[in-house]
Design an enzyme around this catalytic site. Structure first.
Site, mmCIF file in Angstrom:
data_model
loop_
_atom_site.group_PDB
_atom_site.id
_atom_site.type_symbol
_atom_site.label_atom_id
_atom_site.label_comp_id
_atom_site.label_asym_id
_atom_site.label_seq_id
_atom_site.Cartn_x
_atom_site.Cartn_y
_atom_site.Cartn_z
ATOM 1 N N ASP A 55 22.453 20.127 25.383
ATOM 2 C CA ASP A 55 21.187 19.581 24.867
ATOM 3 C C ASP A 55 21.258 18.074 24.644
ATOM 4 O OD1 ASP A 55 20.037 22.082 24.875
ATOM 5 O OD2 ASP A 55 20.545 22.511 22.784
ATOM 6 N N ARG A 79 9.255 28.856 31.782
ATOM 7 C CA ARG A 79 10.721 28.947 31.811
ATOM 8 C C ARG A 79 11.204 30.334 32.231
ATOM 9 N NH1 ARG A 79 13.037 26.115 26.588
ATOM 10 N NH2 ARG A 79 14.954 26.355 27.797
ATOM 11 N N SER A 86 25.308 30.379 29.584
ATOM 12 C CA SER A 86 24.168 30.337 28.666
ATOM 13 C C SER A 86 24.425 31.120 27.393
ATOM 14 C CB SER A 86 22.918 30.891 29.363
ATOM 15 O OG SER A 86 21.915 31.130 28.395
HETATM 16 C C1 S3P Z 1 20.834 27.620 22.592
HETATM 17 C C2 S3P Z 1 21.502 27.631 23.791
HETATM 18 C C3 S3P Z 1 21.291 26.628 24.834
HETATM 19 C C4 S3P Z 1 20.574 25.394 24.297
HETATM 20 C C5 S3P Z 1 19.411 25.726 23.413
HETATM 21 C C6 S3P Z 1 19.870 26.552 22.234
HETATM 22 C C7 S3P Z 1 21.083 28.691 21.614
HETATM 23 O O1 S3P Z 1 20.476 27.172 25.857
HETATM 24 O O2 S3P Z 1 20.141 24.581 25.370
HETATM 25 O O3 S3P Z 1 18.800 24.555 22.923
HETATM 26 O O4 S3P Z 1 20.717 28.531 20.441
HETATM 27 O O5 S3P Z 1 21.677 29.702 21.999
HETATM 28 P P1 S3P Z 1 21.134 28.006 27.080
HETATM 29 O O6 S3P Z 1 21.830 29.152 26.496
HETATM 30 O O7 S3P Z 1 19.984 28.406 27.938
HETATM 31 O O8 S3P Z 1 22.031 27.039 27.763
#
Ligand code: S3P
Length: 765
Positions: A630, A437, A482
């Site tokens: 998600d 990733r 994000s």
């Molecule tokens: C999260 C943010 C999201 C989500 C992940 C948990 C977090 O990811 O998909 O399961 O706890 O900040 P991204 O920030 O990459 O979208």
């Protein structure tokens, strides 16, 4: 037993040189596995040979190698490490009398020394010599103690050289697998290091402790009362002294290195005891106790780390019977995002943070363990309760090795920001999925703040973060929506000079901001930008983690698509930045209501009540995408059951989750016969045709690969509610990362599913 049958041994004649516990148990194990070819033994002690023949472990034997070598196809050197040189020297000129394709292996507990001997005797390590080491034993010795089960479910490490013949390796694997052992590969140096720590050091300590106590005058008195701990700790001091002398001679350097580490550890503990430092003692004991329980669970496989499970036992498969209902009142486990953050902020706070509802999933447990490794005393989790003894903003200590965060992208990204601000260097690693990733999204802006971070090629993990860097606040315009990137930068900002400002292109979950505020840290927001000023402190505050709306989603969709369903999900977090799934399901026509709305520790919660009603396809509003990021695997299943087409765009982020979720879902839905078209940033899913009966099956059954992605696995599990045939889902062990107990809850509401090992050992529903 099953595995034994699948690994037939094709050797024409096996010769075991050294008929002690290890060699004798191998012969006995091969016999028990049904090997009918001749097994010969060679041992300097004629009594051992006679006993081996009498026990039926070997067919024939001699004290001289030349008397038993003829036509041997597999020669196993099971002699003490220091005897290896003379045995190999004796063997070398006799080898032409063995079969032309003879394979030689050994069982020595140290590998570098044996490799050196082979080089000395043969001039090089022959391609047909496969060095190996079964990690099994007993404090008993001699062929009399031979046990056909000694290697069952134990590991055998083979340590091939670059030019070791793969066919020879396969044949060595086969003899161990026939004894039901798990065979893995390692290089020689690593093997010796690992064994020095996990086997040689504990033996040394046991020998030393018993020797020390036994020399004391009142020893009889002491031993009379020495039960429990003493007995457990010192069992291995009864092991074969000659064998262990040889091991310590042969693995001197690696043993000394591990002894140095141990002495430092004892010195730290001594210091804590001497100064009455209760927190330091608690930190050490709780870290060790947790690690020991974790180790125990690995051994018993009561729970497992998915990667380990996969390597050792094949993958975990779900088998879901079509149909079923979705009824009742349930509570899903705690929110993953909030659980991660509760540990991080609790650790950095001043004071003691009490957490309720903590998610005991592998992802958040990885975060918890990482902080223990950085010296934070953490009690629990016990039924969702965790007590964190905060060390303050600058109280973390350098971990002794890389921090392993498993499958958890959130942990790795948030850690990178937090660790960039520490005084010490760190390395972050994860499992195979996480290693693929993208981490450039955090490493790049952190570098502009002054952090020094190395990544592997393409900005992938592992991350090597240099400590003691002066960070400066930046204003960052995030190229993607994000929450992980935003949170990473805010956490680094706590340690940076001046203001750190992050602008988000669309609202993303704001748990970090809320929790920082709850811990007394001033975080500002104006429109799409939030910011904080570095240099402040956090004050411990209680945290009540709501149920995870992302986990609740699987049951919301399950009820939404299944005729007759009526389900209440209690105490679900409904933070406005997370409610995309509620909005989207409502737009699709779902009968979904919220009740008992209130706030716990700065986060809104409610009970969600959902009843079946036919859904219709929609164009998913782009502004809902980050709010449901998600939830799409489950929402795609809702779409497959809705009337008409559902269209999603602007969701390219789905391609860099635990799997490429657009591709994984498109493939899986295709397998069930659901028509769909994939786009770079989305998908069209065709549900029921207008007028088609809403109550019949919506698609077929099939065999799905979840690609180790927990949410893909759970999405297809609930899809079976409306399938016409069974749905089999591969690679499901990672469900434990976010939703421990998923299978039980699914059964409780009315699904019928079973889990089994992918090699076929079933467990009934
Ligand atoms: C999260 C943010 C999201 C989500 C992940 C948990 C977090 O990811 O998909 O399961 O706890 O900040 P991204 O920030 O990459 O979208």
């Amino acid at each position: 037993m099953l595995r034994r049958a699948t690994h037939p041994v094709a050797e024409s004649r096996i010769l075991i040189v050294g008929l002690g516990l290890i060699g004798g148990s191998l012969a006995a194990g091969l016999r028990a596995a049904g090997y009918v070819g001749p097994i010969a033994g060679c041992d300097p002690d004629p009594d051992e040979i006679a006993l081996g023949i009498e026990m039926g472990v070997i067919d024939e034997g001699d004290t001289r190698l030349e008397a038993v070598i003829d036509s041997a196809s597999m020669i196993v050197l099971a002699v003490p490490v220091l005897a290896m040189e003379s045995v190999m020297g004796e063997l070398s000129p006799l080898l032409p009398r063995a079969t032309a394709d003879v394979v030689i292996t050994d069982v020595g507990s140290t590998k570098a020394a044996i490799r050196d001997v082979a080089r000395k005797v043969f001039g090089r390590v022959p391609a047909n010599l496969v060095l190996g080491h079964p990690i099994a034993g007993s404090e008993k010795s001699g062929v009399a103690a031979a046990n056909p089960e000694l290697y069952a479910r134990h590991k055998v490490i083979i340590t091939p050289e670059p030019d070791t013949d793969p066919v020879a390796m396969a044949r060595v694997r086969a003899i161990w697998q026939a004894c039901d052992a798990d065979v893995l590969e390692m290089d020689v140096a690593r093997h010796d290091e690992v064994l020095a720590r996990t086997s040689h050091l504990p033996h040394l300590l046991a020998f030393s402790l018993v020797d020390t106590l036994a020399r004391q005058d009142e020893r009889l008195e002491i031993f009379r009362y020495a039960a429990g701990g003493f007995r457990d700790f010192t069992r291995i001091a009864g092991s074969d002294p000659v064998m262990w002398r040889d091991i310590f001679v042969a693995n001197r350097d690696a043993v000394l290195a591990s002894l140095d580490d141990f002495e430092n550890g004892v010195a730290r503990l001594r210091q804590a005891v001497e100064s009455g430092d209760a927190d330091a003692m608690l930190a050490i004991f709780s870290r060790a106790s947790h690690a020991r329980h974790y180790f125990e669970s690995l051994l018993n496989q009561t729970s497992y780390q998915a990667e380990y499970h996969m390597q050792q036992h094949g993958k975990l498969r779900y088998r879901v019977t079509p149909g079923g209902g979705v009824n009742g009142r349930i509570r899903v486990p705690g929110d993953k995002s909030i659980s991660h953050r509760s540990i991080m902020l609790g650790a950095l706070a001043e004071g003691v943070t009490e957490v309720k509802g903590f998610l005991e999933g592998e992802d958040s447990l990885a975060t918890l363990q990482a902080f223990r490794e950085m010296g934070v005393a953490i009690e629990g989790p016990h039924q969702g309760r965790v007590t964190i003894h905060g060390v303050g903003m600058h109280g973390l200590k350098a971990p002794s090795g890389p921090l392993y965060v498993g499958n958890a992208g959130t942990a790795m990204r948030l850690f990178s920001g937090l660790l960039a601000g520490q005084a010490f260097d760190t390395e972050l690693t994860g499992d195979t999925s996480l290693t693929k990733r993208p981490m450039g999204r955090v490493a790049d802006p952190l570098r502009t703040m002054g952090a020094e971070i190395e990544t592997a090629e393409g900005g992938r993990p592992p991350l090597r973060i240099k400590g003691d860097r002066a960070l400066t606040g930046i204003t960052y315009d995030m190229p993607m929506a994000s929450a992980q990137v935003k949170s990473c930068l805010l956490l680094a900002g706590l340690y940076a000079k001046g203001e750190t400002r992050v602008r988000e292109p669309a609202p993303t979950r704001d748990h970090t901001e809320r929790m920082l505020t709850g811990f007394g840290y001033d975080v500002q927001r104006d429109g799409d930008t939030c910011w904080l000023t570095g240099g402040g402190k956090l004050t411990a505050a209680p945290i009540d983690v709501p149920s995870d709306i992302s986990s609740a989603t699987f049951f919301l969709v399950a009820a939404a698509i299944t005729p007759g369903s009526d389900l209440v999900l209690e105490h679900v977090g409904i933070n406005p930045t997370r409610v995309g799934v509620i909005n989207i399901l409502k737009l699709m026509g779902a009968d979904l209501t919220l009740s008992n709305e209130h706030e716990v520790g700065g986060e809104p919660v409610a009970d969600l009540h959902i009843r079946y009603t036919p859904l219709k396809g929609i164009d998913i509003p782009v502004d809902q995408v980050p709010l449901a990021i998600d939830e799409f695997p489950a929402l795609f299943v809702a779409a497959a059951n809705a009337e008409g087409t559902t269209r999603l765009r602007g969701a390219e982020e789905l391609r860099v989750k635990e799997s490429d979720r657009l591709q994984a879902m498109a493939d899986g839905l295709g397998e069930l016969g659901v028509e769909n078209t994939l786009f770079e940033d989305g998908i069209d899913i065709v549900g029921r045709r207008p007028g088609e009966a809403a109550e019949g099956p919506s698609y077929g059954g099939g065999h799905i690969d979840s690609l180790g992605d927990h949410r893909i696995a759970m999405a297809f599990a609930i899809a079976a509610l409306r399938a016409s045939g069974e749905i089999v889902i591969d690679d499901c062990a990672n469900v434990a990362t976010s939703f421990p107990g998923f299978i039980d809850l699914a059964r409780k509401v009315g699904l019928s599913l079973a889990e089994e090992a992918e090699d076929g050992d079933g467990e009934g529903a």
